[in-house]
Design an enzyme around this catalytic site. Structure first.
Site, mmCIF file in Angstrom:
data_model
loop_
_atom_site.group_PDB
_atom_site.id
_atom_site.type_symbol
_atom_site.label_atom_id
_atom_site.label_comp_id
_atom_site.label_asym_id
_atom_site.label_seq_id
_atom_site.Cartn_x
_atom_site.Cartn_y
_atom_site.Cartn_z
ATOM 1 N N ASP A 13 -41.313 45.578 -46.705
ATOM 2 C CA ASP A 13 -41.458 44.283 -47.349
ATOM 3 C C ASP A 13 -40.118 44.024 -48.058
ATOM 4 O O ASP A 13 -39.324 44.956 -48.247
ATOM 5 C CB ASP A 13 -42.602 44.367 -48.366
ATOM 6 C CG ASP A 13 -42.742 43.108 -49.179
ATOM 7 O OD1 ASP A 13 -42.656 42.015 -48.598
ATOM 8 O OD2 ASP A 13 -42.928 43.215 -50.412
ATOM 9 N N LEU A 14 -39.846 42.793 -48.429
ATOM 10 C CA LEU A 14 -38.555 42.489 -49.079
ATOM 11 C C LEU A 14 -38.700 42.274 -50.595
ATOM 12 O O LEU A 14 -38.171 43.044 -51.400
ATOM 13 C CB LEU A 14 -37.947 41.242 -48.429
ATOM 14 C CG LEU A 14 -36.686 40.696 -49.085
ATOM 15 C CD1 LEU A 14 -35.510 41.648 -48.927
ATOM 16 C CD2 LEU A 14 -36.314 39.340 -48.478
ATOM 17 N N ASP A 15 -39.429 41.205 -50.940
ATOM 18 C CA ASP A 15 -39.518 40.811 -52.349
ATOM 19 C C ASP A 15 -40.312 41.849 -53.152
ATOM 20 O O ASP A 15 -41.488 42.077 -52.875
ATOM 21 C CB ASP A 15 -40.199 39.439 -52.456
ATOM 22 C CG ASP A 15 -39.465 38.382 -51.631
ATOM 23 O OD1 ASP A 15 -38.258 38.200 -51.862
ATOM 24 O OD2 ASP A 15 -40.097 37.763 -50.755
ATOM 25 N N THR A 21 -36.380 39.855 -56.122
ATOM 26 C CA THR A 21 -36.680 38.443 -55.841
ATOM 27 C C THR A 21 -38.129 38.044 -56.121
ATOM 28 O O THR A 21 -38.408 36.858 -56.286
ATOM 29 C CB THR A 21 -36.341 38.133 -54.371
ATOM 30 O OG1 THR A 21 -36.736 39.265 -53.589
ATOM 31 C CG2 THR A 21 -34.854 37.890 -54.185
ATOM 32 N N LYS A 49 -48.419 37.666 -54.923
ATOM 33 C CA LYS A 49 -47.396 38.542 -54.322
ATOM 34 C C LYS A 49 -47.691 38.770 -52.846
ATOM 35 O O LYS A 49 -48.802 39.163 -52.483
ATOM 36 C CB LYS A 49 -47.379 39.900 -55.037
ATOM 37 C CG LYS A 49 -46.663 39.880 -56.360
ATOM 38 C CD LYS A 49 -46.465 41.315 -56.837
ATOM 39 C CE LYS A 49 -46.624 41.441 -58.320
ATOM 40 N NZ LYS A 49 -46.962 42.800 -58.741
ATOM 41 N N GLY A 50 -46.702 38.528 -52.020
ATOM 42 C CA GLY A 50 -46.839 38.781 -50.580
ATOM 43 C C GLY A 50 -47.477 37.635 -49.810
ATOM 44 O O GLY A 50 -47.529 37.658 -48.587
ATOM 45 N N ARG A 53 -45.915 30.812 -48.366
ATOM 46 C CA ARG A 53 -45.642 29.662 -49.240
ATOM 47 C C ARG A 53 -46.849 28.722 -49.340
ATOM 48 O O ARG A 53 -47.308 28.410 -50.436
ATOM 49 C CB ARG A 53 -44.419 28.906 -48.718
ATOM 50 C CG ARG A 53 -43.791 28.034 -49.763
ATOM 51 C CD ARG A 53 -42.562 27.329 -49.210
ATOM 52 N NE ARG A 53 -41.562 28.252 -48.682
ATOM 53 C CZ ARG A 53 -40.507 27.887 -47.965
ATOM 54 N NH1 ARG A 53 -40.295 26.620 -47.709
ATOM 55 N NH2 ARG A 53 -39.650 28.783 -47.518
ATOM 56 N N SER A 120 -41.360 40.697 -43.996
ATOM 57 C CA SER A 120 -41.583 39.871 -45.189
ATOM 58 C C SER A 120 -42.168 38.531 -44.766
ATOM 59 O O SER A 120 -41.805 37.997 -43.720
ATOM 60 C CB SER A 120 -40.247 39.634 -45.898
ATOM 61 O OG SER A 120 -40.379 38.600 -46.852
ATOM 62 N N ALA A 121 -43.037 37.997 -45.622
ATOM 63 C CA ALA A 121 -43.609 36.668 -45.347
ATOM 64 C C ALA A 121 -42.604 35.564 -45.639
ATOM 65 O O ALA A 121 -42.839 34.399 -45.333
ATOM 66 C CB ALA A 121 -44.848 36.467 -46.210
ATOM 67 N N ASN A 124 -37.064 32.880 -46.390
ATOM 68 C CA ASN A 124 -35.726 33.020 -46.984
ATOM 69 C C ASN A 124 -35.133 34.418 -46.777
ATOM 70 O O ASN A 124 -34.017 34.681 -47.239
ATOM 71 C CB ASN A 124 -35.794 32.720 -48.490
ATOM 72 C CG ASN A 124 -36.077 31.253 -48.762
ATOM 73 O OD1 ASN A 124 -35.305 30.387 -48.366
ATOM 74 N ND2 ASN A 124 -37.193 30.956 -49.410
ATOM 75 N N LYS A 151 -50.138 37.864 -44.661
ATOM 76 C CA LYS A 151 -50.750 39.001 -45.371
ATOM 77 C C LYS A 151 -51.896 38.437 -46.209
ATOM 78 O O LYS A 151 -51.750 37.329 -46.711
ATOM 79 C CB LYS A 151 -49.716 39.669 -46.293
ATOM 80 C CG LYS A 151 -48.515 40.234 -45.543
ATOM 81 C CD LYS A 151 -47.431 40.704 -46.513
ATOM 82 C CE LYS A 151 -46.150 41.068 -45.755
ATOM 83 N NZ LYS A 151 -45.038 41.475 -46.627
ATOM 84 N N GLU A 175 -44.630 48.456 -49.551
ATOM 85 C CA GLU A 175 -45.067 47.197 -50.163
ATOM 86 C C GLU A 175 -45.235 47.303 -51.675
ATOM 87 O O GLU A 175 -45.572 48.365 -52.196
ATOM 88 C CB GLU A 175 -46.462 46.857 -49.609
ATOM 89 C CG GLU A 175 -46.457 46.095 -48.324
ATOM 90 C CD GLU A 175 -46.114 44.615 -48.497
ATOM 91 O OE1 GLU A 175 -46.066 44.145 -49.654
ATOM 92 O OE2 GLU A 175 -45.899 43.943 -47.480
ATOM 93 N N ASP A 176 -45.063 46.169 -52.352
ATOM 94 C CA ASP A 176 -45.340 46.125 -53.795
ATOM 95 C C ASP A 176 -46.598 45.303 -54.094
ATOM 96 O O ASP A 176 -46.947 45.142 -55.255
ATOM 97 C CB ASP A 176 -44.159 45.491 -54.552
ATOM 98 C CG ASP A 176 -44.007 44.022 -54.224
ATOM 99 O OD1 ASP A 176 -44.139 43.672 -53.030
ATOM 100 O OD2 ASP A 176 -43.791 43.227 -55.152
HETATM 101 C C1 G6P Z 1 -43.013 36.933 -49.893
HETATM 102 C C2 G6P Z 1 -43.195 36.845 -51.389
HETATM 103 C C3 G6P Z 1 -44.101 35.691 -51.756
HETATM 104 C C4 G6P Z 1 -43.640 34.412 -51.065
HETATM 105 C C5 G6P Z 1 -43.603 34.610 -49.566
HETATM 106 C C6 G6P Z 1 -43.091 33.371 -48.833
HETATM 107 O O1 G6P Z 1 -44.137 37.492 -49.335
HETATM 108 O O2 G6P Z 1 -43.745 38.047 -51.895
HETATM 109 O O3 G6P Z 1 -44.063 35.540 -53.159
HETATM 110 O O4 G6P Z 1 -44.527 33.337 -51.367
HETATM 111 O O5 G6P Z 1 -42.740 35.689 -49.273
HETATM 112 O O6 G6P Z 1 -41.759 33.161 -49.177
HETATM 113 P P1 G6P Z 1 -40.893 31.884 -48.822
HETATM 114 O O7 G6P Z 1 -39.492 32.284 -49.241
HETATM 115 O O8 G6P Z 1 -41.019 31.661 -47.338
HETATM 116 O O9 G6P Z 1 -41.450 30.769 -49.610
HETATM 117 MG MG MG Z 2 -43.440 42.014 -51.954
#
Ligand code: G6P
Ligand code: MG
Length: 226
Positions: A13-15, A21, A49-50, A53, A120-121, A124, A151, A175-176
């Site tokens: 996962d990224l964020d 982030t 989280k995760g 959008r 990552s979802a 960005n 997710k 994952e967090d």
């Molecule tokens: C990740 C983050 C979420 C975010 C999702 C979509 O999973 O943990 O907080 O809503 O990505 O991100 P985006 O940058 O496409 O809005």
């Molecule tokens: Mg995350």
């Protein structure tokens, strides 16, 4: 649990795992919740989280009993506003936003010929990887816009294993978020949670900080759980 020696790939996962982030996603949504008059709570913040959008926006509207108050067009505008807020917050991001131990762990995975992929979802993700100078570690990135379900559905982690040409049981997901751990577990992979024991109780292995993610610690944890 799977044997450590059978693991061939790591799906990240990224964020909140690679970079801080997750904090900026929360701040950007908090601003939208305030605009909408929806009370911002810790459980709402954790639950987001995760989550993709548009699903995040739906969760916020639901928390304020406003799920029927906006047209699709208005919702798209609100989600775009959140993304503008988010992009402004990450504008000054630099390598200080990397979570501790992550560059060393990625180097170690490369040195040991593990396959690496991003699940990552976030749409960005490519910008963030570039800004943090991490793109070279991730030749494989799951494209979240091609997924049917976000997710906690397992689809994103199943797709990650496919990109790596590995079986799910040969992969570890990191994952967090509770939704992310559910996704990894549903995909049949070994899950590592980073964070709170209660929030991530479904994780196969739990570390309180990214500093603790090392191959030696993972191997030890898999032996204990075997
Ligand atoms: C990740 C983050 C979420 C975010 C999702 C979509 O999973 O943990 O907080 O809503 O990505 O991100 P985006 O940058 O496409 O809005
Ligand atoms: Mg995350």
């Amino acid at each position: 649990m799977t044997n450590f020696n059978d693991i061939k790939g790591f799906i990240f996962d990224l964020d909140g795992v690679i970079a801080l982030t997750s904090k900026y996603h929360s701040q950007a949504w908090h601003q939208i919740a305030d605009d909408l008059g929806v009370t911002w709570t810790k459980s709402l913040e954790d639950g987001l989280k995760g989550i993709s959008r548009m699903d995040s926006l739906e969760m916020i509207l639901k928390a304020g009993n406003k799920e029927n108050d906006y047209t699709e067009e208005e919702k798209i505008k609100l989600a775009a506003k959140k993304n503008d807020n988010y992009l402004a917050l990450i504008g000054n991001m630099n390598i200080d936003d990397l979570l501790p131990g992550i560059p060393e762990f990625l180097e170690d995975l490369m040195a040991h010929n593990y396959k690496i992929c991003l699940a990552s979802a976030s749409k960005n993700s490519p910008i963030i990887l570039k800004k943090l100078n991490l793109a070279r570690y991730f030749p494989d990135v799951v494209d979240p816009s091609k997924l049917k379900k976000g997710k906690p559905d397992p689809e994103i982690y199943i797709r990650g294993a496919e990109l790596l040409n590995l079986k799910p049981e040969e992969c570890i997901g990191i994952e967090d978020a509770a939704a992310g751990i559910q996704s990894i577990n549903g995909a049949g992979e070994t899950s590592i949670g980073i964070g709170d024991t209660q929030e991530l109780s479904a994780a196969d292995i739990l570390f309180s900080s990214t500093k603790d993610i090392t191959l030696a610690n993972i191997e030890a944890a898999m032996k204990v759980n075997a």
